[in-house]
Write a protein that holds these residues in place. Structure first.
Motif, PDB file in Angstrom:
ATOM      1  N   SER A   1       0.830  -1.192   0.000  1.00 51.55           N
ATOM      2  CA  SER A   1       0.000   0.000   0.000  1.00 51.55           C
ATOM      3  C   SER A   1       0.871   1.252   0.000  1.00 51.55           C
TER       4      SER A   1
ATOM      5  N   ASN B   1       0.968   5.793  -0.537  1.00 51.61           N
ATOM      6  CA  ASN B   1       0.263   7.064  -0.500  1.00 51.61           C
ATOM      7  C   ASN B   1       0.606   7.886  -1.746  1.00 51.61           C
TER       8      ASN B   1
ATOM      9  N   GLY C   1      -1.797   6.106  -5.589  1.00 50.22           N
ATOM     10  CA  GLY C   1      -2.125   5.643  -4.250  1.00 50.22           C
ATOM     11  C   GLY C   1      -3.612   5.746  -3.944  1.00 50.22           C
TER      12      GLY C   1
ATOM     13  N   GLU D   1      -4.894   5.427  -1.021  1.00 53.58           N
ATOM     14  CA  GLU D   1      -5.090   5.956   0.325  1.00 53.58           C
ATOM     15  C   GLU D   1      -4.842   7.454   0.422  1.00 53.58           C
ATOM     16  N   ASN D   2      -4.414   8.092  -0.655  1.00 51.46           N
ATOM     17  CA  ASN D   2      -4.112   9.519  -0.631  1.00 51.46           C
ATOM     18  C   ASN D   2      -5.387  10.310  -0.920  1.00 51.46           C
TER      19      ASN D   2
ATOM     20  N   LYS E   1      -5.544   8.842  -7.730  1.00 51.99           N
ATOM     21  CA  LYS E   1      -6.051   7.472  -7.572  1.00 51.99           C
ATOM     22  C   LYS E   1      -6.202   6.737  -8.907  1.00 51.99           C
TER      23      LYS E   1
END
Length: 129
Positions: free
Chosen positions: A2, A4, A9, A11-12, A17
């Motif tokens: 995972s 960022n 990423g 999760e950012n 994305k």
């Protein structure tokens, strides 16, 4: 694994994305960006285009299991990439010599017209798989 990463990423919260996929040795992703990524009115900022090309090229090796770092990036802007336009990004391997991986990238519109191209050189640090 995972990350960022601003471009890919998941999760950012401020990132693009992009869902970058690897198939037959090259990467591809489909995207459309809104006004948050605008440079001049109606046009995606050139730095965002450069970041996307960089990620597309680096991910050719990253998605094969390697950690690598950009050492050189050259971008040619051929046509404006427009806000809310459906675009397609690609990354293709060129060659690897010692620990330096070279790649070619491009961004196209829905008609296949090339909007921007990139050439990148990457230092392969290590395998993570």
């Amino acid at each position: 694994m995972s990350f960022n990463c601003f471009v890919c990423g998941k999760e950012n919260p401020k990132g693009l994305k992009l869902d970058i996929k690897l198939k037959d040795g090259f990467t591809y992703a489909e995207f459309s960006l809104d006004k948050d990524y605008e440079g001049y009115p109606g046009i995606i900022h050139g730095g965002i285009i450069a970041a996307i090309l960089d990620d597309m090229m680096a991910n050719v090796k990253f998605l094969e299991g390697y950690i690598l770092y950009t050492v050189e990036l050259n971008v040619k802007y051929l046509k404006h990439c427009l806000i809310n336009e459906k675009l397609f990004a690609y990354g293709y391997p060129k060659e690897t010599k010692h620990n330096i991986f070279q790649a070619y990238g491009e961004i196209k519109d829905k008609n296949g017209e090339i909007k921007a191209t990139g050439l990148g050189k990457y230092f392969i640090k290590e395998a993570y798989k």
